[in-house]
Scaffold this active site. Sequence first.
Site, PDB file in Angstrom:
ATOM      1  NE  ARG A 145     -36.763 -36.267  -7.298  1.00  0.00           N
ATOM      2  CZ  ARG A 145     -36.596 -35.265  -7.820  1.00  0.00           C
ATOM      3  NH1 ARG A 145     -36.354 -34.733  -9.010  1.00  0.00           N
ATOM      4  NH2 ARG A 145     -36.491 -34.265  -6.956  1.00  0.00           N
ATOM      5  CG  ASP A 197     -48.915 -56.643 -18.032  1.00  0.00           C
ATOM      6  OD1 ASP A 197     -47.878 -57.287 -17.823  1.00  0.00           O
ATOM      7  OD2 ASP A 197     -49.409 -56.033 -17.087  1.00  0.00           O
TER       8      ASP A 197
HETATM    9  C1  LIG Z   1     -49.020 -57.889 -10.457  1.00  0.00           C
HETATM   10  C2  LIG Z   1     -49.378 -57.456 -11.988  1.00  0.00           C
HETATM   11  C3  LIG Z   1     -49.333 -56.095 -12.140  1.00  0.00           C
HETATM   12  C4  LIG Z   1     -49.102 -54.933 -11.093  1.00  0.00           C
HETATM   13  O1  LIG Z   1     -47.629 -54.907 -10.521  1.00  0.00           O
HETATM   14  P1  LIG Z   1     -47.429 -54.559  -9.188  1.00  0.00           P
HETATM   15  O2  LIG Z   1     -46.031 -54.530  -9.027  1.00  0.00           O
HETATM   16  O3  LIG Z   1     -48.355 -55.410  -8.199  1.00  0.00           O
HETATM   17  O4  LIG Z   1     -48.018 -53.194  -9.130  1.00  0.00           O
HETATM   18  C5  LIG Z   1     -49.748 -55.575 -13.516  1.00  0.00           C
HETATM   19  N1  LIG Z   1     -49.737 -56.565 -14.267  1.00  0.00           N
HETATM   20  C6  LIG Z   1     -49.956 -57.971 -14.201  1.00  0.00           C
HETATM   21  C7  LIG Z   1     -50.144 -58.968 -15.170  1.00  0.00           C
HETATM   22  C8  LIG Z   1     -49.616 -58.273 -12.849  1.00  0.00           C
HETATM   23  O5  LIG Z   1     -49.589 -59.784 -12.650  1.00  0.00           O
END
Ligand SMILES: *Cc1c(COP(=O)(O)O)cnc(C)c1O
Length: 370
Positions: free
Chosen positions: A48, A170
């Site tokens: 971990r 993001d």
């Molecule tokens: C797919 C996605 C996520 C989430 O990712 P996971 O690995 O599926 O949990 C978050 N933000 C965006 C823009 C995504 O396309």
Amino acid sequence: MKDATIAARAAGHIDRATGGVVPALHLSTTFARDDAYAPIASDHVYLRDDNDAARLAERIVAQLEQARAALLFPSGMAAIAAALRPVGNGGTLVLQRGIYWGTTQWVRAFCDRRGVRLVEVGTDEMTRAVEQERPEVIFVETPSNPWLETVDIAALARVTRATGSLLVVDSTAATPILTKPLVLGADIVVHAATKALNGHSDVLAGVLATNAPESEHWRSIVTERHDGGAVIGPFEAWLLVRGMRTLTLRVAHSSASAQRIASWLAAHEAVARVLYPGLPEHTGHEIAARQMSGGFGGLLSIRLQGGGEAARRFCGRLRLFHRATSLGGVESLAEHRHEIEPAVPPDLVRLSIGIEDLDDLVADLEQALS
Ligand SMILES: *Cc1c(COP(=O)(O)O)cnc(C)c1O
């Protein structure tokens, strides 16, 4: 060093024990001690804490984002939740509207549970919302999924710096190759590494990166990941390192194909609208052209003439594009987003462009539209 060099050489990693140019894969969860009870390798006690493959993947992402620190998580959602959990009870969070549905759902439930004031805004209301609400955090996604809206990161960062708010971006659809949010002034960048970073649809992973690793917010993320144990396994991290070696090639190829496909679809009589920041007529094109370089990514959405029925028929006729969710993989995917997310209109189909031959992809779209 440039991105292609960092990625292809896995940040210069050489296996210390063998000289291997590919990292060793250690699956051991625990590491033995000698007769004086000292760890045989001083930096290896328990998986971990001591996951070499994860540390290497983090180093690569940090270098690509020009970040001082990166943290890997077992999924994109785990990374997003980790970035937002430090928002205190009774705090305020501003969230972009019309972004990845999983994020919206999680943030709404989190804010509800924790008494956090949630303000959801469109891209044109962000500056005003931050100035008025002075939130602890504003979370944006650019280009957004599935609407491909763009957020001017540098302009927003000037506002958040003045209000003392944390700007979390993001950047999954942009990848670290096309946009560097931290360089533009964001505080934390998020990637669903499940998508283009890994690129082969065989790893679930997420990552955060920052240039302020000593900040209270980041230190709280580090502690919570460690103590709460939201860590990725070595095999996933190892695959991610392998996938990222070809990141620049894949992103360049899929972006170039997506640009050509978007232009071609925009002229097609069966298509009402194409949402792609690389098109000059896209409302966010000017911002995208400023903050993205080397292309506009492999993600686009189309809205079909003939509504939901036409969209479902189009999806059903595709032979080469897989009908599947997700994006950023080597294989092209089509998704009728309305099936999962009823708020998305039924005439919308999201396309993730892979690295197949462009003529083959266009021929498939052509036959499915006709
Ligand atoms: C797919 C996605 C996520 C989430 O990712 P996971 O690995 O599926 O949990 C978050 N933000 C965006 C823009 C995504 O396309």
